[in-house]
Scaffold this motif. Structure first.
Motif, PDB file in Angstrom:
ATOM      1  N   THR A 157       0.728  -1.360   0.027  1.00 15.76           N
ATOM      2  CA  THR A 157       0.194  -0.084  -0.119  1.00 15.76           C
ATOM      3  C   THR A 157       0.774   1.173   0.080  1.00 15.76           C
ATOM      4  N   ILE A 158       2.032   1.393   0.853  1.00 20.78           N
ATOM      5  CA  ILE A 158       2.845   2.362   0.760  1.00 20.78           C
ATOM      6  C   ILE A 158       3.410   2.686  -0.399  1.00 20.78           C
ATOM      7  N   PHE A 159       4.044   1.702  -0.988  1.00 18.30           N
ATOM      8  CA  PHE A 159       4.612   1.722  -2.124  1.00 18.30           C
ATOM      9  C   PHE A 159       3.733   2.278  -3.382  1.00 18.30           C
ATOM     10  N   GLU A 160       2.199   1.797  -3.454  1.00 15.77           N
ATOM     11  CA  GLU A 160       1.383   2.373  -4.486  1.00 15.77           C
ATOM     12  C   GLU A 160       1.340   3.825  -4.103  1.00 15.77           C
ATOM     13  N   LYS A 161       1.071   4.229  -2.718  1.00 18.06           N
ATOM     14  CA  LYS A 161       0.805   5.645  -2.812  1.00 18.06           C
ATOM     15  C   LYS A 161       1.858   6.357  -2.969  1.00 18.06           C
ATOM     16  N   GLU A 162       2.988   6.026  -2.447  1.00 18.00           N
ATOM     17  CA  GLU A 162       4.401   6.643  -3.053  1.00 18.00           C
ATOM     18  C   GLU A 162       4.530   6.865  -4.424  1.00 18.00           C
ATOM     19  N   GLN A 163       4.139   5.718  -5.411  1.00 15.56           N
ATOM     20  CA  GLN A 163       4.238   5.910  -6.748  1.00 15.56           C
ATOM     21  C   GLN A 163       3.208   6.912  -7.098  1.00 15.56           C
ATOM     22  N   ARG A 164       1.834   6.960  -6.537  1.00  7.97           N
ATOM     23  CA  ARG A 164       1.038   8.015  -7.093  1.00  7.97           C
ATOM     24  C   ARG A 164       1.364   9.277  -6.609  1.00  7.97           C
ATOM     25  N   ALA A 165       2.225   9.567  -5.507  1.00 13.17           N
ATOM     26  CA  ALA A 165       2.867  10.979  -5.272  1.00 13.17           C
ATOM     27  C   ALA A 165       4.023  11.147  -6.262  1.00 13.17           C
ATOM     28  N   ASP A 166       4.706  10.254  -6.791  1.00 12.66           N
ATOM     29  CA  ASP A 166       5.595  10.425  -7.889  1.00 12.66           C
ATOM     30  C   ASP A 166       4.984  10.994  -8.870  1.00 12.66           C
ATOM     31  N   ASP A 167       3.928  10.382  -9.383  1.00 18.94           N
ATOM     32  CA  ASP A 167       3.174  10.724 -10.735  1.00 18.94           C
ATOM     33  C   ASP A 167       2.723  12.191 -10.555  1.00 18.94           C
ATOM     34  N   VAL A 168       2.139  12.646  -9.492  1.00 22.39           N
ATOM     35  CA  VAL A 168       1.584  14.001  -9.178  1.00 22.39           C
ATOM     36  C   VAL A 168       2.960  14.978  -9.186  1.00 22.39           C
ATOM     37  N   LYS A 169       3.897  14.557  -8.824  1.00 24.23           N
ATOM     38  CA  LYS A 169       5.354  15.260  -8.415  1.00 24.23           C
ATOM     39  C   LYS A 169       5.782  15.501  -9.979  1.00 24.23           C
ATOM     40  N   ASN A 170       6.011  14.369 -10.810  1.00 23.77           N
ATOM     41  CA  ASN A 170       6.440  14.429 -12.095  1.00 23.77           C
ATOM     42  C   ASN A 170       5.520  15.308 -13.061  1.00 23.77           C
ATOM     43  N   GLN A 171       4.137  15.344 -12.746  1.00 27.06           N
ATOM     44  CA  GLN A 171       3.228  16.088 -13.684  1.00 27.06           C
ATOM     45  C   GLN A 171       3.414  17.551 -13.280  1.00 27.06           C
ATOM     46  N   MET A 172       3.588  17.889 -12.126  1.00 29.11           N
ATOM     47  CA  MET A 172       3.816  19.165 -11.739  1.00 29.11           C
ATOM     48  C   MET A 172       4.917  19.841 -12.248  1.00 29.11           C
ATOM     49  N   ARG A 173       6.170  19.155 -12.142  1.00 27.31           N
ATOM     50  CA  ARG A 173       7.226  19.545 -12.582  1.00 27.31           C
ATOM     51  C   ARG A 173       7.189  20.075 -14.009  1.00 27.31           C
ATOM     52  N   MET A 174       6.612  19.013 -14.930  1.00 29.21           N
ATOM     53  CA  MET A 174       6.477  19.216 -16.284  1.00 29.21           C
ATOM     54  C   MET A 174       5.566  20.456 -16.604  1.00 29.21           C
ATOM     55  N   ASN A 175       4.687  20.496 -15.818  1.00 27.20           N
ATOM     56  CA  ASN A 175       3.612  21.578 -16.443  1.00 27.20           C
ATOM     57  C   ASN A 175       3.776  22.901 -15.655  1.00 27.20           C
ATOM     58  N   LEU A 176       4.550  22.967 -14.461  1.00 27.80           N
ATOM     59  CA  LEU A 176       4.904  24.403 -14.008  1.00 27.80           C
ATOM     60  C   LEU A 176       5.451  25.305 -14.939  1.00 27.80           C
ATOM     61  N   PRO A 177       4.628  26.464 -15.237  1.00 28.61           N
ATOM     62  CA  PRO A 177       5.427  27.448 -15.977  1.00 28.61           C
ATOM     63  C   PRO A 177       6.499  28.114 -15.274  1.00 28.61           C
ATOM     64  N   GLN A 178       7.309  28.639 -16.178  1.00 38.92           N
ATOM     65  CA  GLN A 178       8.420  29.323 -15.649  1.00 38.92           C
ATOM     66  C   GLN A 178       8.368  30.545 -14.813  1.00 38.92           C
ATOM     67  N   SER A 179       7.069  31.287 -15.096  1.00 35.41           N
ATOM     68  CA  SER A 179       6.716  32.369 -14.168  1.00 35.41           C
ATOM     69  C   SER A 179       5.294  32.204 -13.989  1.00 35.41           C
ATOM     70  N   LEU A 180       4.903  32.464 -12.689  1.00 34.21           N
ATOM     71  CA  LEU A 180       3.515  32.570 -12.311  1.00 34.21           C
ATOM     72  C   LEU A 180       3.013  33.924 -12.045  1.00 34.21           C
ATOM     73  N   PHE A 181       1.764  34.487 -12.276  1.00 30.15           N
ATOM     74  CA  PHE A 181       1.100  35.482 -11.933  1.00 30.15           C
ATOM     75  C   PHE A 181       0.728  35.473 -10.569  1.00 30.15           C
ATOM     76  N   MET A 182       1.843  35.243  -9.609  1.00 29.86           N
ATOM     77  CA  MET A 182       1.382  35.129  -8.008  1.00 29.86           C
ATOM     78  C   MET A 182       2.523  35.412  -7.139  1.00 29.86           C
ATOM     79  N   PRO A 183       2.444  35.806  -5.994  1.00 33.61           N
ATOM     80  CA  PRO A 183       3.643  36.402  -5.147  1.00 33.61           C
ATOM     81  C   PRO A 183       4.338  34.836  -4.653  1.00 33.61           C
ATOM     82  N   VAL A 184       4.636  34.004  -5.363  1.00 34.97           N
ATOM     83  CA  VAL A 184       5.368  32.737  -5.165  1.00 34.97           C
ATOM     84  C   VAL A 184       6.393  32.649  -6.259  1.00 34.97           C
ATOM     85  N   ALA A 185       7.399  32.227  -5.903  1.00 31.82           N
ATOM     86  CA  ALA A 185       8.570  31.849  -7.170  1.00 31.82           C
ATOM     87  C   ALA A 185       8.194  30.482  -7.449  1.00 31.82           C
TER      88      ALA A 185
END
Length: 226
Positions: free
Chosen positions: A54-82
């Motif tokens: 179960t832990i390994f499956e959840k960790e893989q789900r977390a990795d999937d979200v992490k990788n998607q976020m890294r790929m899709n996060l724009p270089q600049s965001l119109f918000m007060p967070v770099a």
């Protein structure tokens, strides 16, 4: 799919949604750890294997979200967070899931037995470290309100208090970890050197759950300060 549609699909109305989703799954990973040790204490090998899976499956789900976020996060965001700040928080969050996976993997791969005088101290340390992960998840869940108020006002004060509470929990886990380590060393003569080494590693990893959770809170504190 157009870039705009892809970003809208992933981030929705909030630029923090994937970060919050990731932390939610990370917290689910950590939440399995107490049951993992209960199975170990009870000598239930089948349950130990099930929870590890179960832990390994959840960790893989977390990795999937992490990788998607890294790929899709724009270089600049119109918000007060770099972008860099978001990725740094993401990395630390991911370390919590990785640590839960490391603990599960070691407990399954090596036939471990909990020394009698360590059982209650072990339970206390594990639970308090998981409490720290729960608190970090709660803090990350409040990011939307922080942005809406420009990282100021009552919402910022509430988050600041939650971060202080998280720091106190982590301080407590340090004390619990030292107590458990003392219990381990008190009977090292009756354990094999490799068992002492393995248990020392496990105690460190359990503590890392709280350490990384505290770091998540402290990184958010820096965002508020800016």
């Amino acid at each position: 799919m157009k870039t705009g549609n892809r970003l809208t699909s992933m981030f929705g109305r909030s630029p923090f949604k994937p970060l919050q989703d990731h932390m939610g799954i990370v917290n689910e990973c950590a939440a399995e750890v107490p049951a993992l040790f209960e199975a170990l204490i009870g000598g239930d090998r089948a349950e130990l294997e099930r929870i590890k899976t179960t832990i390994f499956e959840k960790e893989q789900r977390a990795d999937d979200v992490k990788n998607q976020m890294r790929m899709n996060l724009p270089q600049s965001l119109f918000m007060p967070v770099a972008r860099r700040d978001l990725l740094e928080i993401l990395h630390v969050q991911d370390s919590i899931a990785d640590t839960a996976q490391d603990i599960a993997g070691l407990l399954v791969e090596r036939d471990m037995v909990v020394p009698e005088n360590m059982t209650e101290d072990l339970r206390a340390l594990v639970q308090r470290c998981v409490d720290s992960c729960t608190k970090a998840n709660e803090i990350i869940g409040g990011l939307d309100e922080l942005v809406a108020t420009g990282f100021r006002g009552r919402d910022a004060e509430l988050v600041e208090q939650m971060i202080n509470d998280l720091n106190l929990i982590e301080d407590e886990t340090d004390q619990l970890g030292m107590a458990l380590t003392r219990a381990l060393f008190a009977q090292e003569d009756s354990l094999s050197p490799i068992s002492v080494m393995m248990w020392y590693q496990i105690i460190q990893w359990i503590g890392d759950l709280a350490d990384y959770s505290e770091k998540v809170g402290n990184l958010l504190r820096l965002l508020i300060a800016r």
